[in-house]
Design a protein around this motif. Structure first.
Motif, PDB file in Angstrom:
ATOM      1  N   GLY A   1       0.816  -1.214   0.000  1.00  0.00           N
ATOM      2  CA  GLY A   1       0.000   0.000   0.000  1.00  0.00           C
ATOM      3  C   GLY A   1       0.845   1.257   0.000  1.00  0.00           C
ATOM      4  O   GLY A   1       0.552   2.238  -0.679  1.00  0.00           O
ATOM      5  N   PHE A   2       1.928   1.220   0.769  1.00  0.00           N
ATOM      6  CA  PHE A   2       2.877   2.329   0.809  1.00  0.00           C
ATOM      7  C   PHE A   2       3.708   2.381  -0.464  1.00  0.00           C
ATOM      8  O   PHE A   2       3.875   3.433  -1.094  1.00  0.00           O
ATOM      9  N   PHE A   3       4.211   1.221  -0.890  1.00  0.00           N
ATOM     10  CA  PHE A   3       5.159   1.151  -2.001  1.00  0.00           C
ATOM     11  C   PHE A   3       4.551   1.571  -3.331  1.00  0.00           C
ATOM     12  O   PHE A   3       5.190   2.286  -4.100  1.00  0.00           O
ATOM     13  N   ILE A   4       3.335   1.134  -3.625  1.00  0.00           N
ATOM     14  CA  ILE A   4       2.751   1.461  -4.930  1.00  0.00           C
ATOM     15  C   ILE A   4       2.461   2.945  -5.072  1.00  0.00           C
ATOM     16  O   ILE A   4       2.323   3.444  -6.186  1.00  0.00           O
ATOM     17  N   ARG A   5       2.415   3.661  -3.966  1.00  0.00           N
ATOM     18  CA  ARG A   5       2.148   5.100  -4.021  1.00  0.00           C
ATOM     19  C   ARG A   5       3.417   5.944  -3.994  1.00  0.00           C
ATOM     20  O   ARG A   5       3.352   7.158  -4.048  1.00  0.00           O
ATOM     21  N   LEU A   6       4.578   5.306  -3.928  1.00  0.00           N
ATOM     22  CA  LEU A   6       5.845   6.049  -3.856  1.00  0.00           C
ATOM     23  C   LEU A   6       6.143   6.892  -5.091  1.00  0.00           C
ATOM     24  O   LEU A   6       6.525   8.049  -4.942  1.00  0.00           O
ATOM     25  N   PRO A   7       6.030   6.353  -6.299  1.00  0.00           N
ATOM     26  CA  PRO A   7       6.448   7.160  -7.454  1.00  0.00           C
ATOM     27  C   PRO A   7       5.617   8.434  -7.594  1.00  0.00           C
ATOM     28  O   PRO A   7       4.405   8.430  -7.393  1.00  0.00           O
ATOM     29  N   SER A   8       6.309   9.483  -7.939  1.00  0.00           N
ATOM     30  CA  SER A   8       5.618  10.756  -8.158  1.00  0.00           C
ATOM     31  C   SER A   8       5.590  11.101  -9.642  1.00  0.00           C
ATOM     32  O   SER A   8       5.218  12.196 -10.018  1.00  0.00           O
ATOM     33  N   ILE A   9       6.020  10.152 -10.487  1.00  0.00           N
ATOM     34  CA  ILE A   9       6.062  10.376 -11.929  1.00  0.00           C
ATOM     35  C   ILE A   9       5.238   9.312 -12.631  1.00  0.00           C
ATOM     36  O   ILE A   9       4.913   8.285 -12.047  1.00  0.00           O
ATOM     37  N   GLN A  10       4.912   9.543 -13.890  1.00  0.00           N
ATOM     38  CA  GLN A  10       4.222   8.567 -14.732  1.00  0.00           C
ATOM     39  C   GLN A  10       3.027   7.949 -14.028  1.00  0.00           C
ATOM     40  O   GLN A  10       2.969   6.764 -13.795  1.00  0.00           O
ATOM     41  N   ARG A  11       2.071   8.761 -13.682  1.00  0.00           N
ATOM     42  CA  ARG A  11       0.873   8.256 -13.003  1.00  0.00           C
ATOM     43  C   ARG A  11      -0.034   7.581 -14.018  1.00  0.00           C
ATOM     44  O   ARG A  11      -0.789   8.226 -14.721  1.00  0.00           O
ATOM     45  N   LEU A  12       0.086   6.279 -14.072  1.00  0.00           N
ATOM     46  CA  LEU A  12      -0.726   5.444 -14.945  1.00  0.00           C
ATOM     47  C   LEU A  12      -1.509   4.489 -14.058  1.00  0.00           C
ATOM     48  O   LEU A  12      -1.176   4.299 -12.890  1.00  0.00           O
ATOM     49  N   SER A  13      -2.529   3.847 -14.609  1.00  0.00           N
ATOM     50  CA  SER A  13      -3.315   2.916 -13.799  1.00  0.00           C
ATOM     51  C   SER A  13      -2.441   1.753 -13.341  1.00  0.00           C
ATOM     52  O   SER A  13      -1.445   1.404 -13.981  1.00  0.00           O
ATOM     53  N   PHE A  14      -2.853   1.142 -12.237  1.00  0.00           N
ATOM     54  CA  PHE A  14      -2.101   0.018 -11.692  1.00  0.00           C
ATOM     55  C   PHE A  14      -1.970  -1.095 -12.725  1.00  0.00           C
ATOM     56  O   PHE A  14      -0.885  -1.661 -12.903  1.00  0.00           O
ATOM     57  N   THR A  15      -3.058  -1.434 -13.418  1.00  0.00           N
ATOM     58  CA  THR A  15      -3.018  -2.527 -14.389  1.00  0.00           C
ATOM     59  C   THR A  15      -2.113  -2.178 -15.561  1.00  0.00           C
ATOM     60  O   THR A  15      -1.351  -3.030 -16.036  1.00  0.00           O
ATOM     61  N   THR A  16      -2.168  -0.949 -16.016  1.00  0.00           N
ATOM     62  CA  THR A  16      -1.297  -0.517 -17.114  1.00  0.00           C
ATOM     63  C   THR A  16       0.169  -0.665 -16.718  1.00  0.00           C
ATOM     64  O   THR A  16       0.987  -1.207 -17.460  1.00  0.00           O
ATOM     65  N   LEU A  17       0.497  -0.199 -15.524  1.00  0.00           N
ATOM     66  CA  LEU A  17       1.872  -0.318 -15.046  1.00  0.00           C
ATOM     67  C   LEU A  17       2.262  -1.769 -14.837  1.00  0.00           C
ATOM     68  O   LEU A  17       3.397  -2.159 -15.128  1.00  0.00           O
ATOM     69  N   SER A  18       1.321  -2.575 -14.385  1.00  0.00           N
ATOM     70  CA  SER A  18       1.603  -3.992 -14.188  1.00  0.00           C
ATOM     71  C   SER A  18       1.943  -4.657 -15.519  1.00  0.00           C
ATOM     72  O   SER A  18       2.870  -5.477 -15.597  1.00  0.00           O
ATOM     73  N   VAL A  19       1.220  -4.309 -16.583  1.00  0.00           N
ATOM     74  CA  VAL A  19       1.516  -4.855 -17.914  1.00  0.00           C
ATOM     75  C   VAL A  19       2.925  -4.448 -18.345  1.00  0.00           C
ATOM     76  O   VAL A  19       3.703  -5.284 -18.814  1.00  0.00           O
ATOM     77  N   LEU A  20       3.268  -3.188 -18.172  1.00  0.00           N
ATOM     78  CA  LEU A  20       4.612  -2.730 -18.559  1.00  0.00           C
ATOM     79  C   LEU A  20       5.691  -3.457 -17.753  1.00  0.00           C
ATOM     80  O   LEU A  20       6.705  -3.887 -18.309  1.00  0.00           O
ATOM     81  N   HIS A  21       5.472  -3.611 -16.450  1.00  0.00           N
ATOM     82  CA  HIS A  21       6.449  -4.308 -15.618  1.00  0.00           C
ATOM     83  C   HIS A  21       6.548  -5.780 -16.016  1.00  0.00           C
ATOM     84  O   HIS A  21       7.652  -6.341 -16.046  1.00  0.00           O
ATOM     85  N   THR A  22       5.423  -6.412 -16.335  1.00  0.00           N
ATOM     86  CA  THR A  22       5.442  -7.811 -16.770  1.00  0.00           C
ATOM     87  C   THR A  22       6.246  -7.950 -18.051  1.00  0.00           C
ATOM     88  O   THR A  22       7.094  -8.843 -18.175  1.00  0.00           O
ATOM     89  N   LEU A  23       6.015  -7.076 -19.014  1.00  0.00           N
ATOM     90  CA  LEU A  23       6.751  -7.142 -20.281  1.00  0.00           C
ATOM     91  C   LEU A  23       8.235  -6.853 -20.086  1.00  0.00           C
ATOM     92  O   LEU A  23       9.083  -7.482 -20.716  1.00  0.00           O
ATOM     93  N   ALA A  24       8.551  -5.918 -19.204  1.00  0.00           N
ATOM     94  CA  ALA A  24       9.955  -5.595 -18.939  1.00  0.00           C
ATOM     95  C   ALA A  24      10.671  -6.778 -18.283  1.00  0.00           C
ATOM     96  O   ALA A  24      11.834  -7.048 -18.568  1.00  0.00           O
TER      97      ALA A  24
END
Length: 147
Positions: free
Chosen positions: A23-46
């Motif tokens: 809960g704390f960690f996912i809110r840390l970034p202050s840049i590239q505010r994209l939806s959680f699922t969108t970011l999850s897809v990018l992280h999965t592909l990376a």
């Protein structure tokens, strides 16, 4: 070492601690505010490399339609691209682009910068305990992602 015992792992306590940390960690970034699922897809592909849409549906736990729409948006934004699957001419693989990889890298760098001062407030023993747990946490992620 005689007489020392390793405390048993309380799975419920671990789950609660991971949920609180996430809960704390996912809110840390202050840049590239994209939806959680969108970011999850990018992280999965990376992390995993190119995958079929069906694999993204399974890993991201959303419908095929939702993944298709998301990939279409990400492709439009230049963050992913679809290419033919060289092993099956009927299928496509979703690849992360350099721009998509940069989003992942920038978020990781931002998290690192924002988390470092928090970790400095921990005792040396607490930091050592976290460092010692990292291989086990990686192994849990590996086992949890296995088919």
């Amino acid at each position: 070492m005689t007489g020392e015992r390793t405390p048993e792992l309380d799975v419920g306590e671990m789950v609660a601690a991971v949920e609180e940390f996430n809960g704390f960690f996912i809110r840390l970034p202050s840049i590239q505010r994209l939806s959680f699922t969108t970011l999850s897809v990018l992280h999965t592909l990376a992390r995993r490399g190119p995958v079929r849409l069906g694999e993204l549906t399974a890993t991201e736990q959303v419908t095929q339609s939702a993944v298709t729409q998301m990939v279409t948006r990400l492709e439009r934004d230049g963050l992913v691209e679809r290419r033919p699957d060289p092993t099956d001419g009927r299928a496509v693989l979703v690849h992360i682009t350099a721009a998509g990889a940069e989003v992942v890298a920038a978020r990781r760098a931002d998290r690192t910068a924002r988390l470092a001062p928090v970790l400095e407030r921990l005792s040396a023993e607490e930091r050592s305990a976290i460092a010692a747990a990292l291989p086990a946490l990686r192994r849990i992620a590996e086992l949890g992602g296995a088919p």
